[in-house]
Design an enzyme around this catalytic site. Structure first.
Site, short mmCIF file in Angstrom:
data_model
loop_
_atom_site.label_atom_id
_atom_site.label_comp_id
_atom_site.label_asym_id
_atom_site.label_seq_id
_atom_site.Cartn_x
_atom_site.Cartn_y
_atom_site.Cartn_z
N LEU A 109 40.46 32.30 33.54
CA LEU A 109 40.04 33.65 33.88
C LEU A 109 39.19 33.53 35.14
O LEU A 109 38.27 32.72 35.18
CB LEU A 109 39.20 34.27 32.76
CG LEU A 109 39.90 34.98 31.60
CD1 LEU A 109 38.88 35.47 30.59
CD2 LEU A 109 40.75 36.14 32.10
N ASP A 110 39.50 34.32 36.16
CA ASP A 110 38.70 34.28 37.39
C ASP A 110 37.24 34.62 37.10
O ASP A 110 36.95 35.31 36.12
CB ASP A 110 39.24 35.29 38.41
CG ASP A 110 40.60 34.88 38.96
OD1 ASP A 110 40.93 33.69 38.88
OD2 ASP A 110 41.32 35.76 39.46
N PRO A 111 36.31 34.15 37.94
CA PRO A 111 34.90 34.52 37.75
C PRO A 111 34.70 36.03 37.66
O PRO A 111 33.84 36.51 36.91
CB PRO A 111 34.23 33.94 39.00
CG PRO A 111 35.06 32.74 39.33
CD PRO A 111 36.48 33.16 39.02
#
Length: 309
Positions: free
Chosen positions: A47-49
């Site tokens: 999951l992207d930041p």
């Protein structure tokens, strides 16, 4: 001053984490791994930041089956900002173009219908995909564009939850490998005004639901035994596979890497294997000859004790 090394524990299981905004999936993993003092841990897909939400974490023997969640379908809630495109495709990038927004809800709903079903999608440069051993985002940050092949994906559902001025809130049900940032950009292009991803939250993956996930803050407030009680068994990762129950003798030989005869097997393919007392042994495969062949087994004290007794 004496320094004591923390003892790492050989725990196994799956934790459903509600990842916070602003940290990478690996940072979240390491924080939880330290909290559990776990020997071995891995996550089940980045999951992207920017993104929050459901991030299943695997510990110990459960890491052997994390691939089944990497390949699973997923559901996201996303906020798409119309009228501007960015270098990264999301709100964290620099704006590279702007356009007045003048679209109706009817137009939005029509465009969303165009983005359901099987399609091809080109992965973004700002992604963790590797090229010659380096993540694409390292090239992107250096101003280097790498040619990427389009990948087959499927958008099963794309529902408009809210439309207000220049923002869309949508729920996306999609196959593995789908980039919601790219979807947001493509929707903006189709509407003629450009767009980027403003917020993203994963609410489901592989049958797991965000409603059952815990935040890092919640975990930190628990006693160690309470945290351990939150771990799901490793076989929850392969819940969708057919189950085969082996007697003690067959389970013993499978654990030694040998195929065993198992009557009444009507089909071939992967199965989850269980020994006496329904102890999970790992994955097997039903061969064309009707035998059970071991594929990916786990080793635990409980397994060994059951088979040797």
């Amino acid at each position: 001053m004496l320094q004591f090394k923390r003892i790492k524990r050989p725990i196994s299981g799956v934790l459903l984490l509600d990842k916070a905004h602003g940290i990478s999936s690996n940072t979240a993993l390491q924080q939880v791994k330290r909290l559990f003092q776990a020997e071995k841990a891995g996550h089940t897909g980045n999951l992207d930041p920017l993104a929050t939400g459901l991030l299943p974490l695997c510990f110990g023997e459960a890491t052997k089956f994390s691939q089944y969640l990497l390949d699973a379908d997923k559901v996201y809630q996303a906020v798409i900002k119309l009228g501007a495109t960015t270098t990264t495709g999301d709100v964290e990038g620099e704006i590279i173009s702007q356009c007045p927004v003048s679209v109706s809800q009817m137009q939005v709903e029509q465009v969303l219908r165009n983005f359901t079903g099987p399609m091809q999608q080109i992965p973004p440069m700002y992604s963790a995909l590797k090229h010659q051993g380096k993540a694409l985002y390292t090239y992107a940050r250096a101003g280097i564009d790498i040619e990427r092949k389009a990948r087959d994906i499927t958008i099963y559902r794309l529902d408009l939850d809210e439309f207000c001025g220049d923002e869309l809130s949508v729920t996306v049900s999609c196959s593995k490998g789908t980039y919601i940032r790219v979807l947001a950009e493509d929707i903006g292009a189709e509407l003629g005004c450009g767009a980027h991803l403003k917020a993203l939250r994963r609410i489901s993956t592989g049958g797991f639901d965000l409603a059952h996930a815990l935040t890092l803050s919640q975990l930190e407030q628990m006693q160690p035994e309470q945290r351990d009680a939150c771990l799901l068994p490793a076989d929850c990762l392969v819940e969708g596979l057919p189950k085969v129950f082996l007697d003690r003798e067959s389970a013993f030989y499978v654990q030694q890497g040998q195929e065993v005869w198992q009557p009444k097997q009507s089909s071939t393919g992967l199965v989850s294997l269980y020994g006496p007392d329904q102890v999970f042994l790992g994955l097997g495969e039903i061969t064309d000859a009707g035998k059970v062949a071991p594929k990916r087994l786990i080793v635990t004290a409980k397994n060994q004790a059951t088979l040797l007794s």
